[in-house]
Design a protein around this motif. Structure first.
Motif, PDB file in Angstrom:
ATOM      1  N   VAL A 133       0.755  -1.182  -0.093  1.00  0.00           N
ATOM      2  CA  VAL A 133       0.047  -0.196  -0.028  1.00  0.00           C
ATOM      3  C   VAL A 133       1.007   1.289   0.140  1.00  0.00           C
ATOM      4  CG1 VAL A 133      -2.059  -1.140   1.032  1.00  0.00           C
ATOM      5  CG2 VAL A 133      -0.226   0.157   2.541  1.00  0.00           C
ATOM      6  N   THR A 134       2.177   1.173  -0.124  1.00  0.00           N
ATOM      7  CA  THR A 134       3.057   2.304  -0.023  1.00  0.00           C
ATOM      8  C   THR A 134       2.828   3.425  -1.234  1.00  0.00           C
ATOM      9  OG1 THR A 134       4.832   1.173   1.011  1.00  0.00           O
ATOM     10  CG2 THR A 134       5.299   3.285  -0.091  1.00  0.00           C
ATOM     11  N   ILE A 135       2.470   2.929  -2.319  1.00  0.00           N
ATOM     12  CA  ILE A 135       2.170   3.916  -3.427  1.00  0.00           C
ATOM     13  C   ILE A 135       1.015   4.607  -3.395  1.00  0.00           C
ATOM     14  CG2 ILE A 135       2.056   4.367  -5.900  1.00  0.00           C
ATOM     15  CD1 ILE A 135       4.876   3.356  -4.735  1.00  0.00           C
ATOM     16  N   VAL A 166       7.779  -4.890 -14.580  1.00  0.00           N
ATOM     17  CA  VAL A 166       6.237  -4.546 -14.944  1.00  0.00           C
ATOM     18  C   VAL A 166       5.568  -4.550 -13.467  1.00  0.00           C
ATOM     19  CG1 VAL A 166       6.224  -5.162 -17.363  1.00  0.00           C
ATOM     20  CG2 VAL A 166       5.281  -6.753 -15.544  1.00  0.00           C
ATOM     21  N   GLY A 167       5.966  -5.322 -12.603  1.00  0.00           N
ATOM     22  CA  GLY A 167       5.464  -5.339 -11.241  1.00  0.00           C
ATOM     23  C   GLY A 167       5.936  -4.425 -10.202  1.00  0.00           C
ATOM     24  N   THR A 168       6.696  -3.578 -10.543  1.00  0.00           N
ATOM     25  CA  THR A 168       7.410  -2.608  -9.741  1.00  0.00           C
ATOM     26  C   THR A 168       6.644  -1.322  -9.759  1.00  0.00           C
ATOM     27  OG1 THR A 168       9.606  -3.913  -9.824  1.00  0.00           O
ATOM     28  CG2 THR A 168       9.497  -1.658  -9.021  1.00  0.00           C
ATOM     29  N   ARG A 169       6.476  -0.616  -9.214  1.00  0.00           N
ATOM     30  CA  ARG A 169       5.756   0.742  -9.003  1.00  0.00           C
ATOM     31  C   ARG A 169       6.522   1.870  -8.207  1.00  0.00           C
ATOM     32  NH1 ARG A 169       0.083   0.618  -6.636  1.00  0.00           N
ATOM     33  NH2 ARG A 169       1.008  -0.756  -4.929  1.00  0.00           N
ATOM     34  N   ALA A 170       7.742   1.634  -8.446  1.00  0.00           N
ATOM     35  CA  ALA A 170       8.720   2.803  -7.559  1.00  0.00           C
ATOM     36  C   ALA A 170       8.076   4.261  -8.249  1.00  0.00           C
ATOM     37  CB  ALA A 170      10.156   2.685  -7.857  1.00  0.00           C
ATOM     38  N   THR A 171       8.123   5.123  -7.515  1.00  0.00           N
ATOM     39  CA  THR A 171       7.762   6.260  -7.747  1.00  0.00           C
ATOM     40  C   THR A 171       8.091   7.476  -6.652  1.00  0.00           C
ATOM     41  OG1 THR A 171       5.486   7.730  -8.306  1.00  0.00           O
ATOM     42  CG2 THR A 171       5.375   6.694  -6.172  1.00  0.00           C
ATOM     43  N   LEU A 180      10.336  12.943  -1.941  1.00  0.00           N
ATOM     44  CA  LEU A 180      10.053  11.666  -1.468  1.00  0.00           C
ATOM     45  C   LEU A 180      10.032  10.583  -2.602  1.00  0.00           C
ATOM     46  CD1 LEU A 180       7.155  10.864   1.332  1.00  0.00           C
ATOM     47  CD2 LEU A 180       7.734   9.234  -0.513  1.00  0.00           C
ATOM     48  N   PHE A 181      10.913   9.548  -2.225  1.00  0.00           N
ATOM     49  CA  PHE A 181      10.962   8.607  -3.070  1.00  0.00           C
ATOM     50  C   PHE A 181      10.748   7.133  -2.581  1.00  0.00           C
ATOM     51  CE2 PHE A 181      14.480  11.619  -3.531  1.00  0.00           C
ATOM     52  CZ  PHE A 181      14.425  12.072  -5.227  1.00  0.00           C
ATOM     53  N   CYS A 182       9.775   6.302  -3.448  1.00  0.00           N
ATOM     54  CA  CYS A 182       9.293   4.835  -3.123  1.00  0.00           C
ATOM     55  C   CYS A 182      10.011   3.978  -3.743  1.00  0.00           C
ATOM     56  CB  CYS A 182       7.956   4.969  -3.245  1.00  0.00           C
ATOM     57  SG  CYS A 182       7.050   6.300  -2.197  1.00  0.00           S
ATOM     58  N   LEU A 183      10.879   3.153  -3.058  1.00  0.00           N
ATOM     59  CA  LEU A 183      11.564   2.002  -3.754  1.00  0.00           C
ATOM     60  C   LEU A 183      11.240   0.656  -3.115  1.00  0.00           C
ATOM     61  CD1 LEU A 183      15.368   3.250  -3.067  1.00  0.00           C
ATOM     62  CD2 LEU A 183      14.264   3.203  -5.306  1.00  0.00           C
ATOM     63  N   PRO A 184      11.550  -0.289  -4.204  1.00  0.00           N
ATOM     64  CA  PRO A 184      10.922  -1.791  -3.820  1.00  0.00           C
ATOM     65  C   PRO A 184      11.782  -2.059  -2.298  1.00  0.00           C
ATOM     66  CG  PRO A 184      11.401  -1.584  -5.888  1.00  0.00           C
ATOM     67  CD  PRO A 184      11.594  -0.246  -5.456  1.00  0.00           C
ATOM     68  N   GLY A 185      11.482  -3.399  -1.715  1.00  0.00           N
ATOM     69  CA  GLY A 185      11.989  -3.509  -0.788  1.00  0.00           C
ATOM     70  C   GLY A 185      13.248  -4.581  -0.683  1.00  0.00           C
ATOM     71  N   SER A 186      13.773  -4.769  -1.762  1.00  0.00           N
ATOM     72  CA  SER A 186      14.947  -5.983  -1.720  1.00  0.00           C
ATOM     73  C   SER A 186      16.154  -4.759  -1.509  1.00  0.00           C
ATOM     74  CB  SER A 186      14.963  -6.639  -2.875  1.00  0.00           C
ATOM     75  OG  SER A 186      15.528  -5.649  -3.890  1.00  0.00           O
ATOM     76  N   GLU A 187      17.109  -5.435  -1.115  1.00  0.00           N
ATOM     77  CA  GLU A 187      18.578  -4.850  -0.703  1.00  0.00           C
ATOM     78  C   GLU A 187      19.149  -4.308  -2.025  1.00  0.00           C
ATOM     79  OE1 GLU A 187      23.138  -5.601   0.986  1.00  0.00           O
ATOM     80  OE2 GLU A 187      21.486  -7.136   1.121  1.00  0.00           O
ATOM     81  N   ASN A 188      19.151  -5.187  -3.292  1.00  0.00           N
ATOM     82  CA  ASN A 188      19.565  -4.746  -4.345  1.00  0.00           C
ATOM     83  C   ASN A 188      18.864  -3.602  -5.022  1.00  0.00           C
ATOM     84  OD1 ASN A 188      21.777  -6.495  -4.055  1.00  0.00           O
ATOM     85  ND2 ASN A 188      21.234  -7.638  -5.827  1.00  0.00           N
TER      86      ASN A 188
END
Length: 214
Positions: A133-135, A166-171, A180-188
């Protein structure tokens, strides 16, 4: 851990080294040359340095969105913090919050009000599972969106995870003068986004977002 986190961790192996090439891509490339007038990207000409308003050292707030992690077990947050510190910026605060719409909105609202915070970076909750729900929580707060961030992040990520991008909604966006930046949760994914995009551009964006009207 959400499926977003798991898919990135499975796809972003530890063999990928993002250190090489940073200087080539993000050095002092914004040289507009000689005594010519400098121009912003919206077409308005200025006779001053486009980077004159850059923040010399930013204070970063890092928010890990997860129901299973703690600050002692937060490799993605560690990667983001290391990227800022390597560039001589400050980590003003770090928090871990659950995948909760209202809780995340409240956390972000509180952070952008802090004087020591010039940029906020979240990691986690950007996928497509029901608890991602971050985005939804953050984008509704944006005063201005920065679509180029998500576009570039997905382009960079495609080299590692292929069509799963396509499943990544970084914004990203601007909230009360704070990028404010929203990144996925993996380390890489966190390392890629922070090293390649956020840290190089945060001082510039933070300065522009708080620049007085001319």
């Amino acid at each position: 851990m959400t499926e977003d986190d798991q898919s990135h961790e499975e796809s972003h192996g530890d063999a990928h080294d993002h250190d090489q090439g940073n200087d080539d891509h993000h050095g002092h490339a914004h040289d507009h040359g000689g005594d010519e007038h400098h121009h912003t990207h919206d077409g308005h000409g200025h006779d001053h340095d486009h980077h004159a308003h850059d923040v010399e050292s930013v204070g970063a707030a890092i928010v890990t969105v997860s129901t299973s992690r703690t600050l002692d077990d937060d490799s993605a947050g560690d990667a983001i913090a290391a990227a800022f510190e390597a560039a001589d910026h400050e980590v003003a605060t770090r928090e871990v919050v659950p995948d909760d719409f209202d809780g995340l909105q409240s956390t972000v609202d509180g952070l952008v009000d802090r004087e020591a915070v010039d940029v906020v970076v979240t990691t986690g909750g950007t996928g497509v599972t029901p608890d991602d729900v971050t985005i939804e929580a953050v984008s509704g707060l944006f005063e201005k969106e920065l679509p180029g961030f998500g576009e570039l992040f997905r382009r960079y990520s495609e080299d590692e995870i292929g069509t799963r991008v396509v499943g990544t909604r970084a914004t990203a966006g601007i909230l009360q003068g704070v990028p404010l930046f929203c990144l996925p949760g993996s380390e890489n994914a966190a390392r890629l986004g922070s090293e390649e995009l956020i840290v190089p551009e945060a001082p510039h964006l933070a300065g522009l977002a708080t620049r007085p009207e001319e």
